[in-house]
Write a protein that holds these residues in place. Structure first.
Motif, PDB file in Angstrom:
ATOM      1  N   THR A  55       0.833  -1.195   0.000  1.00  0.00           N
ATOM      2  CA  THR A  55       0.000   0.000   0.000  1.00  0.00           C
ATOM      3  C   THR A  55       0.871   1.250   0.000  1.00  0.00           C
ATOM      4  O   THR A  55       1.980   1.252   0.545  1.00  0.00           O
ATOM      5  CB  THR A  55      -0.906   0.009   1.236  1.00  0.00           C
ATOM      6  OG1 THR A  55      -0.100  -0.197   2.403  1.00  0.00           O
ATOM      7  CG2 THR A  55      -1.945  -1.095   1.148  1.00  0.00           C
ATOM      8  N   ALA A  56       0.382   2.299  -0.614  1.00  0.00           N
ATOM      9  CA  ALA A  56       1.165   3.522  -0.757  1.00  0.00           C
ATOM     10  C   ALA A  56       1.345   4.226   0.583  1.00  0.00           C
ATOM     11  O   ALA A  56       0.510   4.129   1.485  1.00  0.00           O
ATOM     12  CB  ALA A  56       0.485   4.454  -1.750  1.00  0.00           C
ATOM     13  N   GLY A  57       2.472   4.954   0.683  1.00  0.00           N
ATOM     14  CA  GLY A  57       2.708   5.759   1.864  1.00  0.00           C
ATOM     15  C   GLY A  57       4.050   5.490   2.510  1.00  0.00           C
ATOM     16  O   GLY A  57       4.773   4.552   2.147  1.00  0.00           O
ATOM     17  N   ALA A  58       4.392   6.341   3.487  1.00  0.00           N
ATOM     18  CA  ALA A  58       5.626   6.172   4.246  1.00  0.00           C
ATOM     19  C   ALA A  58       5.435   5.059   5.266  1.00  0.00           C
ATOM     20  O   ALA A  58       4.361   4.927   5.871  1.00  0.00           O
ATOM     21  CB  ALA A  58       5.993   7.476   4.940  1.00  0.00           C
ATOM     22  N   LYS A  59       6.484   4.246   5.470  1.00  0.00           N
ATOM     23  CA  LYS A  59       6.379   3.103   6.366  1.00  0.00           C
ATOM     24  C   LYS A  59       7.573   3.059   7.313  1.00  0.00           C
ATOM     25  O   LYS A  59       8.714   3.269   6.898  1.00  0.00           O
ATOM     26  CB  LYS A  59       6.299   1.796   5.566  1.00  0.00           C
ATOM     27  CG  LYS A  59       5.076   1.727   4.647  1.00  0.00           C
ATOM     28  CD  LYS A  59       5.048   0.445   3.832  1.00  0.00           C
ATOM     29  CE  LYS A  59       3.866   0.430   2.878  1.00  0.00           C
ATOM     30  NZ  LYS A  59       2.579   0.348   3.595  1.00  0.00           N
ATOM     31  N   GLU A  82       5.243   4.613  -3.498  1.00  0.00           N
ATOM     32  CA  GLU A  82       4.285   5.306  -4.370  1.00  0.00           C
ATOM     33  C   GLU A  82       3.684   4.274  -5.316  1.00  0.00           C
ATOM     34  O   GLU A  82       4.401   3.448  -5.886  1.00  0.00           O
ATOM     35  CB  GLU A  82       4.974   6.414  -5.165  1.00  0.00           C
ATOM     36  CG  GLU A  82       5.517   7.542  -4.305  1.00  0.00           C
ATOM     37  CD  GLU A  82       6.184   8.627  -5.127  1.00  0.00           C
ATOM     38  OE1 GLU A  82       6.159   8.526  -6.380  1.00  0.00           O
ATOM     39  OE2 GLU A  82       6.751   9.564  -4.532  1.00  0.00           O
ATOM     40  N   SER A  83       2.364   4.327  -5.490  1.00  0.00           N
ATOM     41  CA  SER A  83       1.663   3.314  -6.267  1.00  0.00           C
ATOM     42  C   SER A  83       0.679   3.952  -7.234  1.00  0.00           C
ATOM     43  O   SER A  83      -0.066   4.865  -6.859  1.00  0.00           O
ATOM     44  CB  SER A  83       0.923   2.353  -5.322  1.00  0.00           C
ATOM     45  OG  SER A  83       0.139   1.432  -6.043  1.00  0.00           O
ATOM     46  N   THR A  84       0.698   3.482  -8.492  1.00  0.00           N
ATOM     47  CA  THR A  84      -0.267   3.935  -9.504  1.00  0.00           C
ATOM     48  C   THR A  84      -0.797   2.710 -10.224  1.00  0.00           C
ATOM     49  O   THR A  84      -0.071   1.711 -10.394  1.00  0.00           O
ATOM     50  CB  THR A  84       0.377   4.890 -10.521  1.00  0.00           C
ATOM     51  OG1 THR A  84       1.491   4.234 -11.151  1.00  0.00           O
ATOM     52  CG2 THR A  84       0.856   6.160  -9.850  1.00  0.00           C
ATOM     53  N   PRO A  85      -2.049   2.737 -10.675  1.00  0.00           N
ATOM     54  CA  PRO A  85      -2.599   1.581 -11.400  1.00  0.00           C
ATOM     55  C   PRO A  85      -1.808   1.309 -12.680  1.00  0.00           C
ATOM     56  O   PRO A  85      -1.401   2.229 -13.388  1.00  0.00           O
ATOM     57  CB  PRO A  85      -4.035   2.023 -11.722  1.00  0.00           C
ATOM     58  CG  PRO A  85      -4.350   3.079 -10.706  1.00  0.00           C
ATOM     59  CD  PRO A  85      -3.057   3.796 -10.458  1.00  0.00           C
ATOM     60  N   SER A  86      -1.579   0.045 -12.961  1.00  0.00           N
ATOM     61  CA  SER A  86      -0.857  -0.336 -14.171  1.00  0.00           C
ATOM     62  C   SER A  86      -1.702  -0.038 -15.410  1.00  0.00           C
ATOM     63  O   SER A  86      -2.919  -0.228 -15.415  1.00  0.00           O
ATOM     64  CB  SER A  86      -0.509  -1.818 -14.131  1.00  0.00           C
ATOM     65  OG  SER A  86       0.046  -2.237 -15.358  1.00  0.00           O
ATOM     66  N   THR A  87      -1.035   0.438 -16.457  1.00  0.00           N
ATOM     67  CA  THR A  87      -1.716   0.711 -17.729  1.00  0.00           C
ATOM     68  C   THR A  87      -1.375  -0.319 -18.792  1.00  0.00           C
ATOM     69  O   THR A  87      -1.807  -0.198 -19.932  1.00  0.00           O
ATOM     70  CB  THR A  87      -1.329   2.115 -18.245  1.00  0.00           C
ATOM     71  OG1 THR A  87       0.096   2.186 -18.404  1.00  0.00           O
ATOM     72  CG2 THR A  87      -1.790   3.190 -17.270  1.00  0.00           C
ATOM     73  N   ASP A  88      -0.601  -1.326 -18.424  1.00  0.00           N
ATOM     74  CA  ASP A  88      -0.178  -2.356 -19.373  1.00  0.00           C
ATOM     75  C   ASP A  88      -1.314  -3.354 -19.581  1.00  0.00           C
ATOM     76  O   ASP A  88      -1.730  -4.034 -18.641  1.00  0.00           O
ATOM     77  CB  ASP A  88       1.069  -3.067 -18.830  1.00  0.00           C
ATOM     78  CG  ASP A  88       1.701  -4.024 -19.831  1.00  0.00           C
ATOM     79  OD1 ASP A  88       1.088  -4.270 -20.890  1.00  0.00           O
ATOM     80  OD2 ASP A  88       2.801  -4.525 -19.558  1.00  0.00           O
ATOM     81  N   VAL A  89      -1.800  -3.473 -20.811  1.00  0.00           N
ATOM     82  CA  VAL A  89      -2.895  -4.404 -21.094  1.00  0.00           C
ATOM     83  C   VAL A  89      -2.431  -5.855 -20.992  1.00  0.00           C
ATOM     84  O   VAL A  89      -3.259  -6.768 -20.932  1.00  0.00           O
ATOM     85  CB  VAL A  89      -3.488  -4.139 -22.494  1.00  0.00           C
ATOM     86  CG1 VAL A  89      -4.131  -2.760 -22.555  1.00  0.00           C
ATOM     87  CG2 VAL A  89      -2.420  -4.289 -23.573  1.00  0.00           C
TER      88      VAL A  89
END
Length: 519
Positions: free
Chosen positions: A136-140, A161-168
């Motif tokens: 999960t995103a964030g400082a740990k 830092e996390s973003t949804p994958s755009t790779d089909v």
């Protein structure tokens, strides 16, 4: 010619093309199967692209009798992909600030980090502790715990830092390393025993983590060449166990992670240029010299020029790393295969061969009066490896992979039998001999008078302590062949080694120079 004998190289290329089509069809089938397994709801499986900043740690326990600790860490995603940090000498509060980018990670994945203390000169390192965390995103802020008593062994900080994958095609291409490109430079353990050394590059090897290997190669690997005598001595028959044992001991010593390693990040083409320099002569800082009284070597006038040299390389299956050293490196002496030494006797690699840098137009058209930064540089790479005999049909993929990682270079990928390759390689060597003071014997592995070779050191180590290497895996039963299971095949999800594919790669190596250069 109609009715005549078919060209074996053309037949090899044809069969290789069919093999690649079949491999891609299998990948498509896997995707379809995963959709069915999810009840047709492909979108139910989520993937993310991650950027992880490993900040540092504090409160680590004192591990050394003299000093404190030399900590580093190994981070893993579900045992699918790993990241190994630099070693921070003599500290209990290391600061790394190292970045790791990975694409197409399942959102349910777990990050596991193990912190270790580097012990120079030993086979294994001391375990400090480990921890795991969701992605999960964030400082740990994570507590490092010992394996046995679960005692607090310090605190580790990181940020995700996390973003949804755009790779089909994320389902098929999971855990794709996306940078930054890091490298480590390792030195043969015999280096510290030498004096008046004019070129430490002949005792050095590099390990570079390049991006997107699976995007270009998929699950395709290159198994060892069963038609090649040198490979047979390593991977087949009862005596092969002893041969592999020595090579693997040499690999451990050569690629040992220590406080004397060089570390760096490739951000620009200039960073690649610096790796290819003749470099400053002498011993790297921190390596002791056991012989005294010798005068230090004179500085080379070409220390900061790109060296015309040929390199032996492999791209490893286990971690997709690009490992290379000069083909004439001294530590290759008495080993059955250069490529097997780099690969730690792996039964398959992603790819292997040789490469060399050249100025645009070739070394035959170059003059030292022209500054390196005034030239557009090219990388010539091939499949010249007898041990693994990589499929020539994959050369376009290799070219694209290197251009993706090193955009400042023009890449030429040639088959080992291409006359353009031989011309370029010989021009490179001729320039080194005629213009840069390189000696003829430095073009091939050689040992100086009285020098103990890495092979001899490795054999001695194996004789004294063969039981101290549990990490190498169990050796096959005598008489078996590497790559073939003794009992049932392993269920581990590793790239399949298609041994039938190797039969299309003919044993075209002859005695003499081809053999010496390609093994």
């Amino acid at each position: 010619m109609p009715g005549g004998r078919r060209n074996p190289i053309q037949m090899s290329n044809l069969v290789g093309a069919v093999h690649n089509v079949v491999s891609r069809a299998k990948d498509e089938a896997k995707d379809a199967a995963s959709v069915i397994a999810d009840g047709g709801h492909h979108e139910a499986r989520h993937f993310v692209d991650l950027s992880i900043q490993f900040i540092g740690a504090s409160g680590l326990p004192k591990m050394d009798v003299v000093g404190s600790a030399d900590p580093y860490f190994v981070a893993k995603f579900d045992d699918k992909l790993s990241f190994v940090s630099t070693v921070k000498p003599d500290t209990l509060a290391p600061v790394w600030n190292e970045l790791w980018k990975v694409k197409n990670v399942p959102s349910t994945a777990t990050l596991v980090v193990e912190v270790l203390d580097k012990d120079n000169g030993t086979i294994t390192d001391d375990h400090i502790g480990k921890f795991s965390t969701p992605i999960t995103a964030g400082a740990k802020e994570c507590t490092i715990e010992s394996l046995s008593l679960r005692r607090n062994r310090g605190t580790f900080w990181l940020n995700i830092e996390s973003t949804p994958s755009t790779d089909v095609k994320a389902e098929r291409r999971q855990y794709i390393f996306d940078g930054p490109i890091r490298y480590s430079r390792h030195f043969s353990p015999t280096l510290g025993r030498l004096t008046n050394l004019n070129d430490t590059r002949l005792y050095s090897t590099w390990k570079m983590y390049i991006k997107g290997v699976r995007m270009f190669f998929g699950d395709t690997v290159q198994p060892w060449n069963r038609n090649y005598k040198a490979a047979q001595t390593i991977f087949q028959g009862p005596t092969s166990i002893a041969v592999r044992s020595t090579i693997q001991a040499g690999h451990r010593m050569l690629y040992a992670r220590s406080t004397t390693n060089g570390f760096g990040v490739i951000n620009t083409p200039d960073d690649i240029f610096r790796l290819l320099f003749h470099a400053t002569p002498g011993l790297p800082e921190g390596l002791p010299c056991t012989t005294t009284g010798a005068a230090p070597p004179s500085p080379s006038p070409f220390a900061h020029r790109v060296k015309p040299a040929v390199y032996t390389y492999i791209i490893a299956v286990e971690d997709d790393s690009f490992r290379f050293s000069e083909t004439g490196a001294a530590f290759f002496v008495d080993f059955a295969s250069k490529h097997a030494l780099h690969a730690n006797c792996a039964p398959a690699v992603r790819y292997s061969g040789e490469f060399h840098p050249r100025p645009e137009g070739g070394w035959e058209s170059f003059s030292d009066e022209t500054h390196d930064d005034a030239v557009r540089w090219e990388l010539v790479i091939d499949n010249n490896s007898g041990t693994y005999s990589p499929d020539a049909m994959m050369l376009p993929d290799l070219k694209e992979l290197l251009e993706y990682n090193f955009p400042g270079f023009t890449v030429h990928a040639f088959d080992r039998n291409d006359p353009r390759l031989a011309q370029s390689r010989e021009a490179c060597r001729a320039y080194a001999l005629n213009k840069r003071g390189v000696k003829q014997e430095e073009l091939q592995p050689h040992a100086r008078a009285g020098e103990e070779t890495l092979s001899h050191t490795a054999q001695t180590q194996e004789t004294l302590a063969p039981e101290e290497h549990p990490g190498d895996g169990e050796a096959p039963v005598a008489g078996t062949t590497v790559g073939e299971p003794i009992v049932a095949p392993s269920t581990a999800e590793e790239p399949a080694v298609d041994h039938s594919a190797v039969n299309r790669r003919s044993a075209v190596f002859t005695d003499g120079r081809d053999y010496l250069n390609a093994i």
